[in-house]
Design an enzyme around this catalytic site. Structure first.
Site, PDB file in Angstrom:
ATOM      1  N   THR A  21       1.073  -1.075  -0.199  1.00  0.00           N
ATOM      2  CA  THR A  21      -0.007  -0.019  -0.010  1.00  0.00           C
ATOM      3  C   THR A  21       0.892   1.305   0.021  1.00  0.00           C
ATOM      4  O   THR A  21       0.569   2.348  -0.572  1.00  0.00           O
ATOM      5  CB  THR A  21      -0.922   0.126   1.197  1.00  0.00           C
ATOM      6  N   SER A  67       1.495  -7.328  -0.747  1.00  0.00           N
ATOM      7  CA  SER A  67       1.922  -8.447  -0.169  1.00  0.00           C
ATOM      8  C   SER A  67       0.996  -9.342   0.342  1.00  0.00           C
ATOM      9  O   SER A  67       1.733 -10.583   0.937  1.00  0.00           O
ATOM     10  CB  SER A  67       2.699  -7.666   0.860  1.00  0.00           C
ATOM     11  N   THR A 100       1.596  -4.227   4.141  1.00  0.00           N
ATOM     12  CA  THR A 100       1.587  -4.552   5.860  1.00  0.00           C
ATOM     13  C   THR A 100       0.936  -5.971   6.008  1.00  0.00           C
ATOM     14  O   THR A 100       1.206  -6.621   6.963  1.00  0.00           O
ATOM     15  CB  THR A 100       0.431  -3.621   6.444  1.00  0.00           C
ATOM     16  N   ASP A 101       0.182  -6.489   4.880  1.00  0.00           N
ATOM     17  CA  ASP A 101      -0.295  -8.026   5.234  1.00  0.00           C
ATOM     18  C   ASP A 101       0.517  -9.065   5.522  1.00  0.00           C
ATOM     19  O   ASP A 101       0.415  -9.734   6.320  1.00  0.00           O
ATOM     20  CB  ASP A 101      -1.160  -8.477   4.006  1.00  0.00           C
TER      21      ASP A 101
HETATM   22  N1  ASP Z   1      -2.803  -5.602   0.804  1.00  0.00           N
HETATM   23  C1  ASP Z   1      -1.766  -4.680   1.073  1.00  0.00           C
HETATM   24  C2  ASP Z   1      -0.117  -5.259   0.892  1.00  0.00           C
HETATM   25  O1  ASP Z   1      -0.026  -5.912   1.857  1.00  0.00           O
HETATM   26  C3  ASP Z   1      -2.199  -4.016   2.394  1.00  0.00           C
HETATM   27  C4  ASP Z   1      -0.870  -2.911   3.054  1.00  0.00           C
HETATM   28  O2  ASP Z   1       0.128  -2.908   2.469  1.00  0.00           O
HETATM   29  O3  ASP Z   1      -1.296  -2.317   3.828  1.00  0.00           O
HETATM   30  O4  ASP Z   1       0.428  -5.094   0.260  1.00  0.00           O
END
Ligand code: ASP
Length: 332
Positions: A21, A67, A100-101
């Site tokens: 993200t 991610s 973050t995932d």
């Molecule tokens: N789906 C995103 C990822 O993990 C979520 C994020 O980065 O906050 O790439």
């Protein structure tokens, strides 16, 4: 691959982009939701970010993905690029931009395989780069503050002003900006106005023993398959029995390891426990990890199955992947 000629006594921070993200963009101007992760190049993310005195940034795009779709080949590529940059005398540390995932998984993987005492700082964002309130730039500044801190070592995750150790960190919230926690352990430091306030020691002591033959790791498709099975009310044995059958039938991608995500202090539904014992007898390596968000398992003397006492199920899976990979390497 990037080549750089370093000059003089200047110190470099290599900033490796993997997507997420933090590198996300939305077609709807300023929106926080409904965006595509992993679209903005890492070189653009660092544009206009103030660099701590005496340091120069060098960016490299290692991957560009959401991610949630992280895979073992990308981990392998990232490991090799980390090793490359960490081996350069002029490089003081690394910053890795990541979604973050699965940042808790990637950071634990890097913690388990990298040997350098230099800091490896993963950072992320909960809002895309195109948000009118993007949190990525501040997280990036904080990550640079950690990567350039005089005494920083080991693999850490920086988000919302908190510094978490790779072994403890978990994503604990799907939306708020401070989306991470380290359970009982808590963050190891805070970043305040560009200064790192350390609460306890850096995680270098936790780094694994050096292993030989690091450069010749197998690409992802040659890793063993390790699955996570959740213990819950009404659990059934079908999943594990299916995995045992595949193995007995000589399926080319049959499972080699199972992590049981246990309730509480390593408790596993009796139906799953019996199935896990059958799996062990069929040659599948079984490891139990608690699905509790905090604390660690205190193994009971009568535990029937081996426990990953202080790892979450996703991190226990990585530990098992590496354990099985090392077994293959030494048996060849
Ligand atoms: N789906 C995103 C990822 O993990 C979520 C994020 O980065 O906050 O790439």
């Amino acid at each position: 691959m990037t080549t750089t000629s370093f000059s003089g006594a200047r110190r470099y921070i290599a900033v490796l982009g993997t997507g997420g993200t933090i590198a996300g963009s939305s077609a709807q101007a300023g929106a926080n939701l409904g965006y595509t992760a992993g679209t903005v190049p890492v070189s653009t993310l660092v544009d206009g970010i103030e660099v701590p005195d005496g340091f120069i940034l060098h960016t490299e795009q290692v991957a560009q993905l959401d991610s949630k779709d992280m895979d073992l080949d990308t981990w392998h590529a990232l490991q090799l690029r980390c090793e490359h940059w960490l081996a350069q005398d002029e490089v003081a540390g690394l910053v890795i931009t990541h979604g973050t995932d699965t940042i808790e998984e990637t950071s634990f993987f890097l913690h388990s395989v990298l040997q350098s005492p230099k800091p490896v700082v993963l950072t992320c964002a909960m809002r895309p780069a195109t948000s009118s309130n993007a949190d990525g730039p501040q997280n990036l500044r904080d990550a640079l503050a950690v990567a350039t801190a005089a005494d920083a070592t080991g693999v850490v995750v920086v988000c919302a002003g908190e510094v978490h150790c790779a072994t403890d960190v978990r994503k604990v919230h799907p939306y708020r900006l401070n989306a991470f926690g380290s359970g009982d352990a808590g963050p190891i430091a805070y970043v305040e106005e560009g200064k790192v306030r350390l609460l306890r020691s850096w995680p270098y002591e936790g780094m694994p023993e050096p292993k030989s033959d690091r450069k010749s790791l197998p690409a992802g498709d040659r890793w063993h398959r390790v699955e996570i099975v959740l213990s819950h009310a009404g659990a059934r044995s079908d999943l594990i029995d299916g995995l045992i059958r595949e193995r007995q039938d000589g399926h080319p991608e049959a499972v080699a390891g199972i992590v049981l995500a246990a309730t509480g202090n390593g408790g596993v539904h009796h139906v799953l426990e019996q199935a896990a014992l059958r799996a062990q007898a069929a040659g599948i390596v079984v490891l139990v990890a608690t699905r509790c968000a905090e604390g660690r398992i205190i193994p009971a003397p009568d535990s029937l199955l081996p426990m990953a006492v202080d790892l979450s199920p996703v991190k226990a899976r990585i530990a098992l992947l590496l354990q099985l990979r090392d077994k293959v390497k030494t048996s060849h």
